[in-house]
Design an enzyme around this catalytic site. Sequence first.
Site, PDB file in Angstrom:
ATOM      1  N   ASP A   1       0.937  -1.267   0.028  1.00 58.04           N
ATOM      2  CA  ASP A   1       0.186   0.069   0.073  1.00 58.04           C
ATOM      3  C   ASP A   1       0.848   0.990   0.021  1.00 58.04           C
ATOM      4  O   ASP A   1       1.821   1.349   0.819  1.00 58.04           O
ATOM      5  CB  ASP A   1      -1.021  -0.160   1.248  1.00 58.04           C
ATOM      6  CG  ASP A   1      -2.106  -0.930   1.137  1.00 58.04           C
ATOM      7  OD1 ASP A   1      -2.504  -1.153   0.013  1.00 58.04           O
ATOM      8  OD2 ASP A   1      -2.385  -1.740   1.962  1.00 58.04           O
TER       9      ASP A   1
ATOM     10  N   LYS B   1     -10.949  26.302  -0.293  1.00 60.06           N
ATOM     11  CA  LYS B   1      -9.989  25.598  -0.866  1.00 60.06           C
ATOM     12  C   LYS B   1     -10.253  24.149  -0.665  1.00 60.06           C
ATOM     13  O   LYS B   1     -10.675  23.877   0.447  1.00 60.06           O
ATOM     14  CB  LYS B   1      -8.275  25.771  -0.144  1.00 60.06           C
ATOM     15  CG  LYS B   1      -8.051  25.310   1.246  1.00 60.06           C
ATOM     16  CD  LYS B   1      -7.119  24.104   1.072  1.00 60.06           C
ATOM     17  CE  LYS B   1      -7.567  23.037   1.649  1.00 60.06           C
ATOM     18  NZ  LYS B   1      -7.808  22.579   3.206  1.00 60.06           N
TER      19      LYS B   1
ATOM     20  N   LEU C   1     -14.107  20.578   1.579  1.00 58.04           N
ATOM     21  CA  LEU C   1     -13.785  21.908   1.366  1.00 58.04           C
ATOM     22  C   LEU C   1     -13.395  22.481   2.867  1.00 58.04           C
ATOM     23  O   LEU C   1     -14.020  22.023   3.734  1.00 58.04           O
ATOM     24  CB  LEU C   1     -14.737  22.671   0.780  1.00 58.04           C
ATOM     25  CG  LEU C   1     -15.139  22.601  -0.624  1.00 58.04           C
ATOM     26  CD1 LEU C   1     -16.456  23.580  -0.928  1.00 58.04           C
ATOM     27  CD2 LEU C   1     -14.141  22.800  -1.297  1.00 58.04           C
TER      28      LEU C   1
ATOM     29  N   THR D   1     -14.769  19.126   6.130  1.00 58.27           N
ATOM     30  CA  THR D   1     -15.852  18.108   6.136  1.00 58.27           C
ATOM     31  C   THR D   1     -15.714  16.916   5.322  1.00 58.27           C
ATOM     32  O   THR D   1     -15.269  17.362   3.987  1.00 58.27           O
ATOM     33  CB  THR D   1     -17.108  18.231   6.353  1.00 58.27           C
ATOM     34  OG1 THR D   1     -17.704  18.771   5.380  1.00 58.27           O
ATOM     35  CG2 THR D   1     -17.427  19.396   7.411  1.00 58.27           C
ATOM     36  N   ALA D   2     -15.839  15.849   5.526  1.00 56.25           N
ATOM     37  CA  ALA D   2     -15.788  14.916   4.441  1.00 56.25           C
ATOM     38  C   ALA D   2     -16.777  14.904   3.274  1.00 56.25           C
ATOM     39  O   ALA D   2     -16.562  14.709   2.233  1.00 56.25           O
ATOM     40  CB  ALA D   2     -15.805  13.314   5.091  1.00 56.25           C
TER      41      ALA D   2
END
Lengths: 569, 678
Positions: free
Chosen positions: B306, B391, B379, B374-375
């Site tokens: 990985d 961003k 942003l 936040t997922a």
Amino acid sequence: MVIDLAQFALYALLVTTTAIALGAWMDIVLARPRTDHPVFARVDGVLCRSAGIDPAAEQNWLQYAAAVLAFNLAGALVLYAILLTQAAHPFNPQHLPGLSPWLAFNTAISFMTNTNWQAYGGETTLSYFSQMAGLTVQNFVSAATGIAVGVAVIRGFARRETKTIGNFWVDLVRATVWILLPLAIVVGLALVALGVPQNLMPYTSAETLSGGVQTIAQGPAAAQIAIKQLGTNGGGFWNANSAHPFENPSALTNLIEMWAILALPAAFCFLYGRMVRDRRQGRAIFAAMAIVWAVGLGVTYAAETVGNPLIADVVAGAPANMEGKDARFGIASSALWAVSTTAASNGSVNAMHDSFTPIGSLMPLVNILTGEVIFGGVGAGFYGMLSYVVLAVFIAGLMVGRTPEYLGKKIETKEVKLALLAFFAMPVGILGGGALAAIVPQAVAAVQDPGPHGLTEILYAYASATGNNGSAFAGFGAGSPWHTTAQGLCMMLGRFAYIIPMLAIAGALAEKRTFAPSAGTFPTHGPIFVGLLVAVILVLGGLTFFPALALGPLAEQFAMAAGTTFAVH
Amino acid sequence: MTKHPPLAGPGLFDPALLSHAARDAVLKLDPRRLAKSPVIFVTAIIALLASVYAAFGIGDAPAPLIVQIAAWLWATVLFANFAEAMAEGRGKARADSLRATQAETMAKRLAHPGAPPEPVSSRSLHKGDLVRIDAGDTIPADGEVVEGVASVDESAITGESAPVIREEGGDRSAVTGGTRVVSDHLVVRVTQAPGEGFLDRMIALVEGADRRKTPNEVALSLLLTGLTIIFVLVVVTLEPFAIFSGETIPTAYLLALFVTLIPTTIGGLLSAIGIAGMDRLVKENVIAKSGRAVEAAGDVDTLLIDKTGTITYGARQAETFYPAEGVEIETLIRAARLASLGDETAEGKSIVALAERMGMRGDADRIGTLVPFTAETRLSGIDLADGRLRKGATDAIARWLAADGGALPDDVRDDVERIARAGGTPLVVAQDRRALGTIYLKDVVKPGIKARFAELRAAGVRTVMITGDNPLTAAAIAAEAGVDDYVAEATPEKKLDYIRATQADGHLIAMCGDGSNDAPALAQADVGVAMNDGTPAAKEAANLIDLDSDPTKLMRVVEVGKGLLISRGALTTFSLANDVAKYFAIIPALFLAAYPQLQALNIMRLGSPGSAILSAVIFNAVVIVVLIPLALKGVAYRPMSAAALLRRNLLIYGLGGLLVPFVGIKLIDMAVTALGLA
């Protein structure tokens, strides 16, 4: 000395170049036959179909082995019958009687197993019919059996994830028709041209200059000599084998016959490289064989040249050991023949090995003791060598940190078990048979000499039988019921205790998947592997036979050096 | 990842270990236990025979010599037993420290979800039982969380001091027996009854109690047995040959010759090597579910690795700012910094740090509302009086802009693509409806990893990087890290397909994984290493479990596997090569009477026939003891090509094995002669 070395070099060059070409030819006719070629298709079709063989039907290893055994058993029975009833057959101008059952058994086994040990003298025992219809036939088919099994075993190493390893009947036909027959015809005609007899006339009685009467034996010799050399058979038409001036009249016939000893066995290395699609693999095995052969030749040549110090003052001229050698051939040709004929399991001789110095005879003996894998019998030597390859890869392969593998296939319990089984044949036959011969009174009676030389005679006889070599050390009365029977059993052991396990290994390997090579893969083509293989052959062989050899040739050599001799009983 | 200190194991010369092993060596004389090692079993039979000869004074050899030979033959057996006992002892000590985590505890069993808990011993739990674990309780068995979220202290097993979250469903539902719930409570379904868990299996393996021979070990034992049979033949037939030569050899000498010839050295050390190999793995905090897995690790030629955490650091670092056309770079940097203030991830922090390094400070007084990362939105930003700054990932910003009718200009898109191609992650900064430019986040490849892969490549092991990145980024990082191949935009299915295709090409594959969706790939791989914090499904599918959950461990596992195989091969070669010298010692001694000239073979110039034979027997016994440290520590493995490795090991163990006994036997002979023993 320089001429001798030049002769060795010329011989090596001749064998190597022709072996490369023959390897390519064998690949064409055996491994990848051009079945679309009109001539090939026609011959193949006629011969196979008339015998009810489907050339495309393949066998698994067990079926292949069963076919080999059935064919050889039938062949031996036919030969046994011919020899027993010799008196009833034509082409018997000397009116030679049938053989005793002991001798017929021994001889039938001997020629069926490609050993060609002769517990008899050809000219005083066998009719022309027995020689032609009996022995010569087996000379061809025993060699073809070796070639067939050799090719089948190689298929096992080369193929992947399949159950079949070819068809014995097809391989047998192709090996005979496309390899042995053409070569034998060429060599046979050459020998006839060079003076070897090929006739059906009765023996000639001649009056010698001194007034005595000499019977000059003759017969259909050239044809049989050609195949006995090419097929690593080695059984002489006459008792003296290729030391007989009719079997081997000149330096040129000597060269041709010596070439024929190693030509096909050496070609197998190159055939192997082609069949596994990596020629380096074949060259590596060729190199290992060539190294042991060259060392043996060097030692024997040196030992014979130095000769016996004890008679240096007695015999006039050079100290070299000329006893038992033909003056026409001298030290070099005799040493070269002796080492080559024992490296290959040929067994024909042009000098008496019994008369070699102890160390000079040690090398031919060692060649046989290794299991006849230094080129060895046609096909047989190569599959024998592959059993060593399996053991070498297994013993040292772990040292690269992977499960041992060869040609991308993992060498596991089954392969190790079978390779060991094959490896047992030589010690069982030679040490077992030899030990009995050394203490059983009726067996010991056949041994001519006391002390270490006598033990060498015993060891050589049982090595020659078990190794399917067939050369006689002499000084050993092989005709007794004890020895004809024991040696017959040893010959079968040496032949089939190799063939069956090796075919089984081929079957096991053919089924395996192949792993891709990488920098982490045990390399089996470079000098390290060649060295390893030679070391394993010599160490395993050495560990098995060193004590016996110490009591035989080694004790004799050191005794000779110390001025000790052993009186005849 | 904090590395757990290796589980405690005693040193080689720990007195308690030595005395325990010495006692075990005697106990192992039990024929049923001896029979597991055919070569040593045969040696014991011969020792017994020699003892009978010694006791009854049979034979024509000097009685004191026979007694000494018999004693040294027994010593050979005891030394071999001692080697195995040492390996087991060390394994046991390590197993005990593992077992400490497995002490009996009280468990609260639930008859069904919601039922009142009933206190039972952890040992009486069965697979499928439900147990409730409250804060402060020790988890009684391996299991899967079916209810609740809790933080669990797994330091007892992993050495990781920070508690980890375990919750129902998903990839964090596995709990290990012996770990402790720190807060909240869990309901767990037992997946392994105590005594059958991974740890228990491993304990059994290192203790040697449940040790089954691995395939390779079986093949090797077979070879050793075969050689033993050949030497039976050699020695038995020697007497007839001697009789023919006019001599009889004392039986005691033949027994001595036989034992020195059979491969007692490797035969005696074989099981010790196997146990020690497992033990070395435990030292690396890796649990093997079978000995076979360790061997397979040595065979592996392809590692699936990985990217994140193994090849690169987990967090990416801001590297450069690329302003859009017509935007001052200062404007972009200021905007990027302000927009990242609400991003608490390492990446966000690295943007702030880079901006400050580039002299952008003093904006902290700007008043605004932070928009945290936040997922869902992907942003972060800040709403200021004079505008909104954001961003985020390219597509997230594009969506944000589009909502207000804006769009990404082409030059920003070009920058985005260039960054991706270079192996970086582009983030776009926007103000209101306008894109200001891009931030280049660089994946930082760990220092030294490229050299490590080059080493592995030289040893014939290919490395394949697995990443969720797009192919452009993946290619760039693959080139920088020096892997041989990569799988981009990897999904579990894609991984599985890659493994199957590579196996079909004849490769053996190792991989590590943790999630349930890794399970099929772990099962398909030839060696699957599951992370200890992974799901039960992953652990079940794998054949090795890494207690540290450290994906870089894969490379160590391969090395341990290779080391094990090399140790076995090296000692086999050494053992066989030894025989040559023993012949040169014993053969001239045996035939002194018949052929005094054979003394020419006595190249070691040994004192007397008796001393020669005794010295060979003593050497044969002592060499086992001398090699115990090597067998237990294993032959050191350094990655190099197989050809180089073979050359090196053949030189050391092949040639060494040929020469060492000449010196050893000579030295022993000098001592034997000086002491007047023979």
